[in-house]
Design a protein around this motif. Structure first.
Motif, short mmCIF file in Angstrom:
data_model
loop_
_atom_site.label_atom_id
_atom_site.label_comp_id
_atom_site.label_asym_id
_atom_site.label_seq_id
_atom_site.Cartn_x
_atom_site.Cartn_y
_atom_site.Cartn_z
N LEU A 69 10.23 5.11 -13.67
CA LEU A 69 8.82 4.80 -13.86
C LEU A 69 7.99 5.36 -12.71
O LEU A 69 8.23 5.03 -11.54
CB LEU A 69 8.64 3.28 -13.92
N LEU A 70 7.04 6.22 -13.03
CA LEU A 70 6.09 6.72 -12.05
C LEU A 70 5.00 5.67 -11.91
O LEU A 70 4.27 5.39 -12.86
CB LEU A 70 5.50 8.05 -12.50
N ILE A 71 4.89 5.06 -10.76
CA ILE A 71 3.93 3.97 -10.54
C ILE A 71 2.61 4.52 -10.03
O ILE A 71 1.55 4.12 -10.47
CB ILE A 71 4.52 2.93 -9.56
N VAL A 72 2.65 5.46 -9.08
CA VAL A 72 1.44 6.08 -8.53
C VAL A 72 1.67 7.57 -8.40
O VAL A 72 2.73 8.00 -7.93
CB VAL A 72 1.11 5.51 -7.13
N ASN A 73 0.69 8.35 -8.81
CA ASN A 73 0.71 9.80 -8.57
C ASN A 73 -0.72 10.20 -8.25
O ASN A 73 -1.45 10.70 -9.09
CB ASN A 73 1.24 10.55 -9.79
N GLN A 81 0.84 -1.19 0.00
CA GLN A 81 0.00 0.00 0.00
C GLN A 81 0.88 1.24 0.00
O GLN A 81 1.92 1.27 0.65
CB GLN A 81 -0.92 0.01 1.23
N THR A 82 0.43 2.24 -0.74
CA THR A 82 1.19 3.47 -0.84
C THR A 82 0.28 4.67 -0.68
O THR A 82 -0.91 4.59 -0.92
CB THR A 82 1.94 3.54 -2.18
N ASN A 83 0.86 5.75 -0.28
CA ASN A 83 0.14 7.00 -0.11
C ASN A 83 0.79 8.04 -1.00
O ASN A 83 1.99 8.26 -0.90
CB ASN A 83 0.20 7.42 1.36
N LYS A 84 0.04 8.63 -1.88
CA LYS A 84 0.46 9.72 -2.76
C LYS A 84 1.32 9.28 -3.93
O LYS A 84 0.81 8.87 -4.93
CB LYS A 84 1.11 10.85 -1.97
N ILE A 85 2.65 9.36 -3.83
CA ILE A 85 3.51 9.10 -4.99
C ILE A 85 4.37 7.86 -4.73
O ILE A 85 4.90 7.66 -3.64
CB ILE A 85 4.43 10.30 -5.27
N MET A 86 4.52 7.05 -5.77
CA MET A 86 5.40 5.89 -5.71
C MET A 86 6.11 5.80 -7.06
O MET A 86 5.47 5.90 -8.11
CB MET A 86 4.60 4.62 -5.45
N ALA A 87 7.42 5.63 -7.04
CA ALA A 87 8.18 5.59 -8.28
C ALA A 87 9.30 4.57 -8.18
O ALA A 87 9.79 4.26 -7.09
CB ALA A 87 8.77 6.96 -8.61
N PHE A 88 9.71 4.04 -9.33
CA PHE A 88 10.90 3.22 -9.42
C PHE A 88 11.89 4.02 -10.25
O PHE A 88 11.65 4.30 -11.42
CB PHE A 88 10.62 1.87 -10.10
N ASN A 89 12.97 4.44 -9.63
CA ASN A 89 13.95 5.28 -10.31
C ASN A 89 15.31 4.60 -10.37
O ASN A 89 15.68 3.86 -9.46
CB ASN A 89 14.07 6.64 -9.59
N GLN A 90 16.03 4.86 -11.42
CA GLN A 90 17.36 4.29 -11.60
C GLN A 90 18.36 4.81 -10.57
O GLN A 90 19.29 4.13 -10.18
CB GLN A 90 17.88 4.61 -13.01
N HIS A 91 18.15 6.05 -10.11
CA HIS A 91 19.03 6.68 -9.13
C HIS A 91 18.14 7.35 -8.07
O HIS A 91 16.98 7.67 -8.35
CB HIS A 91 19.90 7.75 -9.78
N ILE A 92 18.67 7.61 -6.91
CA ILE A 92 17.92 8.28 -5.86
C ILE A 92 17.75 9.74 -6.24
O ILE A 92 18.72 10.43 -6.57
CB ILE A 92 18.64 8.16 -4.50
N HIS A 93 16.52 10.22 -6.18
CA HIS A 93 16.22 11.63 -6.43
C HIS A 93 15.96 12.27 -5.07
O HIS A 93 15.06 11.85 -4.35
CB HIS A 93 14.99 11.78 -7.33
N LYS A 94 16.72 13.30 -4.73
CA LYS A 94 16.63 13.89 -3.40
C LYS A 94 15.44 14.82 -3.21
O LYS A 94 14.89 14.91 -2.14
CB LYS A 94 17.92 14.62 -3.08
N LEU A 95 15.01 15.52 -4.25
CA LEU A 95 13.95 16.50 -4.08
C LEU A 95 12.57 16.02 -4.52
O LEU A 95 11.56 16.51 -4.05
CB LEU A 95 14.30 17.80 -4.83
N SER A 96 12.52 15.11 -5.45
CA SER A 96 11.24 14.67 -5.99
C SER A 96 11.34 13.22 -6.44
O SER A 96 12.38 12.78 -6.92
CB SER A 96 10.86 15.54 -7.18
N LEU A 97 10.24 12.49 -6.29
CA LEU A 97 10.21 11.11 -6.78
C LEU A 97 9.87 11.04 -8.27
O LEU A 97 9.95 9.97 -8.86
CB LEU A 97 9.16 10.30 -6.01
N LEU A 98 9.48 12.15 -8.85
CA LEU A 98 9.07 12.14 -10.25
C LEU A 98 10.22 11.68 -11.15
O LEU A 98 11.37 12.07 -10.94
CB LEU A 98 8.58 13.52 -10.67
#
Length: 74
Positions: free
Chosen positions: A40-44, A16-33
């Protein structure tokens, strides 16, 4: 389902997720987009989040879920 990592039996349930969930190749510090090719943006969904049917291996920590099947209701 047996764990593809350690071979032990996995427990079924829901990721279960709340709000945004993403699979990213690298860690994004400011945004999961997604920023990079392969991200890949999984949930927005800022209102209700999402539920995914899946499996967890509590022995090695692996979680497997189908991200195309969101908001599964039980």
């Amino acid at each position: 389902m047996n764990c593809p990592k350690c071979g032990k039996e996995m427990q079924s349930g829901y990721l279960q997720t709340n709000k945004i969930m993403a699979f990213n190749q690298h860690i994004h510090k400011l945004s999961l987009l997604p920023k990079d090719e392969g991200d890949l943006l999984i949930v927005n969904n800022t209102v209700r989040g999402a539920n995914f049917k899946g499996f967890i291996c509590k022995d090695c920590g692996l979680i497997v879920f189908d991200y195309t099947q969101s908001n599964v209701k039980e």
